[in-house]
Design an enzyme around this catalytic site. Structure first.
Site, PDB file in Angstrom:
ATOM      1  CG  ASP A  13      -2.067   0.969   1.092  1.00  9.08           C
ATOM      2  OD1 ASP A  13      -3.220   0.510   0.986  1.00  9.08           O
ATOM      3  OD2 ASP A  13      -1.818   2.198   1.091  1.00  9.08           O
ATOM      4  CB  ILE A  14       0.816   4.275  -2.132  1.00  8.39           C
ATOM      5  CG1 ILE A  14       1.917   5.175  -2.655  1.00  8.39           C
ATOM      6  CG2 ILE A  14      -0.452   5.062  -1.825  1.00  8.39           C
ATOM      7  CD1 ILE A  14       1.615   5.777  -4.016  1.00  8.39           C
ATOM      8  CG  ASN A  63     -12.020  -0.630   3.915  1.00  8.22           C
ATOM      9  OD1 ASN A  63     -12.383  -0.962   5.042  1.00  8.22           O
ATOM     10  ND2 ASN A  63     -10.830  -0.091   3.670  1.00  8.22           N
ATOM     11  CB  VAL A  82      -9.144   1.541  -5.196  1.00  9.93           C
ATOM     12  CG1 VAL A  82      -8.853   0.937  -6.567  1.00  9.93           C
ATOM     13  CG2 VAL A  82      -8.144   2.652  -4.879  1.00  9.93           C
ATOM     14  CG  HIS A 123      -8.572  -3.324  -2.400  1.00  8.46           C
ATOM     15  ND1 HIS A 123      -9.503  -2.630  -3.150  1.00  8.46           N
ATOM     16  CD2 HIS A 123      -8.357  -2.596  -1.285  1.00  8.46           C
ATOM     17  CE1 HIS A 123      -9.826  -1.520  -2.512  1.00  8.46           C
ATOM     18  NE2 HIS A 123      -9.162  -1.469  -1.366  1.00  8.46           N
ATOM     19  CG  HIS A 140      -6.769  -2.974   3.113  1.00  6.40           C
ATOM     20  ND1 HIS A 140      -6.063  -1.805   2.922  1.00  6.40           N
ATOM     21  CD2 HIS A 140      -7.966  -2.777   2.504  1.00  6.40           C
ATOM     22  CE1 HIS A 140      -6.802  -0.944   2.239  1.00  6.40           C
ATOM     23  NE2 HIS A 140      -7.965  -1.503   1.978  1.00  6.40           N
TER      24      HIS A 140
END
Ligand code: 5GP
Length: 117
Positions: free
Chosen positions: A30-31, A88, A97, A101, A103
């Site tokens: 993750d950025i 999420n 986004v 996905h 996390h």
């Protein structure tokens, strides 16, 4: 495939630190990490905007995201210490986004979660 940010990462059109890959799943850092380890696991071959869009026949794909996270945790040596996985869904969970996905958060004791605000 819908052209989300993650679709571009999957196509290697924008850079990401990729740490896991198999036939179905890509994992990248993750950025904006929320823990010492924060990796996102995404389906490579299917564009599913949210968990609410997941169809029963896509259940194996959801399992593959979980298994990819667990394999990564074992491989990196923090499975025994423990970790958290989070998906999420839409606005109240803060989804930003719209390509599903998972996390993976790890690397230190994590605070509790789920409180409003
Ligand atoms: P969401 O909020 O939708 O559950 O998670 C989206 C995640 O994508 C966020 O944790 C956010 O930091 C991460 N993110 C946003 N833009 C980028 C990017 O360009 N590269 C990477 N690697 N992660 C990103």
């Amino acid at each position: 495939m819908t052209d989300t940010l993650f679709a571009k990462i999957i196509r290697r059109e924008i850079p990401a630190t990729i740490v896991y890959e198999d036939d179905d799943v890509l994992g990248f850092k993750d950025i904006a990490p929320q823990a010492p380890v924060h990796v996102l696991f995404v389906p490579k071959n299917e564009a599913i905007p949210t968990l609410d869009d997941l169809k029963p026949e896509q259940a194996p794909l959801a399992g593959k995201l979980m298994l990819a996270a667990a394999e990564y945790a074992r491989r990196e040596g923090f499975a025994q210490d423990g970790y958290r996985v989070v998906m999420n869904c839409r606005e109240h969970a803060g989804q930003t986004v719209f390509h599903i996905h998972l996390h993976l958060l790890a690397g230190a004791p994590l605070g509790r979660f789920g409180t409003p605000g």
